[in-house]
Design an enzyme around this catalytic site. Sequence first.
Site, mmCIF file in Angstrom:
data_model
loop_
_atom_site.group_PDB
_atom_site.id
_atom_site.type_symbol
_atom_site.label_atom_id
_atom_site.label_comp_id
_atom_site.label_asym_id
_atom_site.label_seq_id
_atom_site.Cartn_x
_atom_site.Cartn_y
_atom_site.Cartn_z
ATOM 1 N N HIS A 1 2.071 -4.878 7.843
ATOM 2 C CA HIS A 1 0.834 -4.368 7.241
ATOM 3 C C HIS A 1 0.174 -3.394 8.227
ATOM 4 O O HIS A 1 0.202 -3.636 9.447
ATOM 5 C CB HIS A 1 -0.101 -5.551 6.965
ATOM 6 C CG HIS A 1 -1.132 -5.290 5.926
ATOM 7 N ND1 HIS A 1 -2.097 -4.331 6.051
ATOM 8 C CD2 HIS A 1 -1.358 -5.879 4.718
ATOM 9 C CE1 HIS A 1 -2.875 -4.341 4.990
ATOM 10 N NE2 HIS A 1 -2.449 -5.262 4.154
ATOM 11 N N GLY B 1 3.996 -8.634 7.429
ATOM 12 C CA GLY B 1 4.185 -8.496 5.985
ATOM 13 C C GLY B 1 5.491 -7.816 5.628
ATOM 14 O O GLY B 1 5.990 -7.947 4.509
ATOM 15 N N TYR C 1 -2.509 -16.129 6.007
ATOM 16 C CA TYR C 1 -1.548 -15.584 5.052
ATOM 17 C C TYR C 1 -1.837 -16.165 3.661
ATOM 18 O O TYR C 1 -2.509 -17.173 3.532
ATOM 19 C CB TYR C 1 -0.101 -15.898 5.484
ATOM 20 C CG TYR C 1 0.832 -14.747 5.144
ATOM 21 C CD1 TYR C 1 1.698 -14.816 4.073
ATOM 22 C CD2 TYR C 1 0.769 -13.572 5.875
ATOM 23 C CE1 TYR C 1 2.507 -13.748 3.739
ATOM 24 C CE2 TYR C 1 1.588 -12.504 5.548
ATOM 25 C CZ TYR C 1 2.457 -12.582 4.476
ATOM 26 O OH TYR C 1 3.250 -11.519 4.150
#
Length: 259
Positions: A64, A108, A138
């Site tokens: 991410h 991610g 998460y």
Amino acid sequence: MKHIEITQDGHLGTITLDNPKKLNALSHDLVAEVISALQALEQAAARVAILRARPGVKVWSAGHDVGELPEGGRDPLGWDDPLRNLVRTIETCRMPVIAMIEGGVWGGAVETVLACDIIIAAPDATFAVTPARLGVPYNVSGMMTFMSAASLRLVKELAFTAAPMSAARAERIGMINHVVAAEHLEIFTLEMATTIAGNAPLSIAVMKEQLRVLAGAKPVSPRGFEKVQGLRRIVYDSHDYKEGIRAFKEKRKPVFAGK
Ligand code: LCV
């Protein structure tokens, strides 16, 4: 397309992540391009897609884009987050997506790779699940992705240590399909993709969807879901979440206080 390259050869599509200055971080823009590339390939009668990075990369994807994460007080991985949209697109597109991995896969991006249908990696590939490194809570479906890929104990090791797992270990535990020498990785992946493209696409599409529905069929009561969401809010409202994000941006080690 500024952050990826798309090619198509008959029924075989290839999407190459190509944003080296941000280590292929899953930014809003890069993710939007990958999603539209998958959709465009399906429209163009592709029957299988390979998702890869440039040959020889040291980092397949840094995960991410931390710069796009909220600095507290808001769910960092909500329903409409780019990463969530990317995982859902890979899981629900009709054609199989093969992840071809070289270099490090972070955060991610590990979930993105695990959402792919088949994973073929070079020996130098590593997989690091990093929420604990950043203080991030998460999300539920992400945890389900991990639980579908490895045993609970191994998911806990990955999540609690945030340490990179080698391709060899990932293959040994069945988290990835094959480890192939770097010089043979592309041809091995192309051969498997070509085999799949030569099989019945409708049969494959329905089996892919059946497996998705059945794998995701875990009973979570509304109360159980609300409890998990409440626990996640404690984390993303915490000092440690803010500290994790700030430490990353300030290029220093985070000091987590447990609050
Ligand atoms: C933005 C970055 C990033 C990045 N975002 O190069 O799974 S969760 O919950 O954690 C989820 C929220 C998630 O996916 O979070 C992100 C998880 N990713 C990571 O923890 C990996 C963070 N990156 C690194 O550890 C290193 O960058 C690696 C080991 C990937 C590569 O190290 P290397 O020394 O080769 P740099 O660290 O110097 O990074 C080069 C540039 O890319 C930026 C980083 O800030 C630096 O920017 P500047 O050139 O402006 O200094 N960068 C790296 N990862 N995820 N930006």
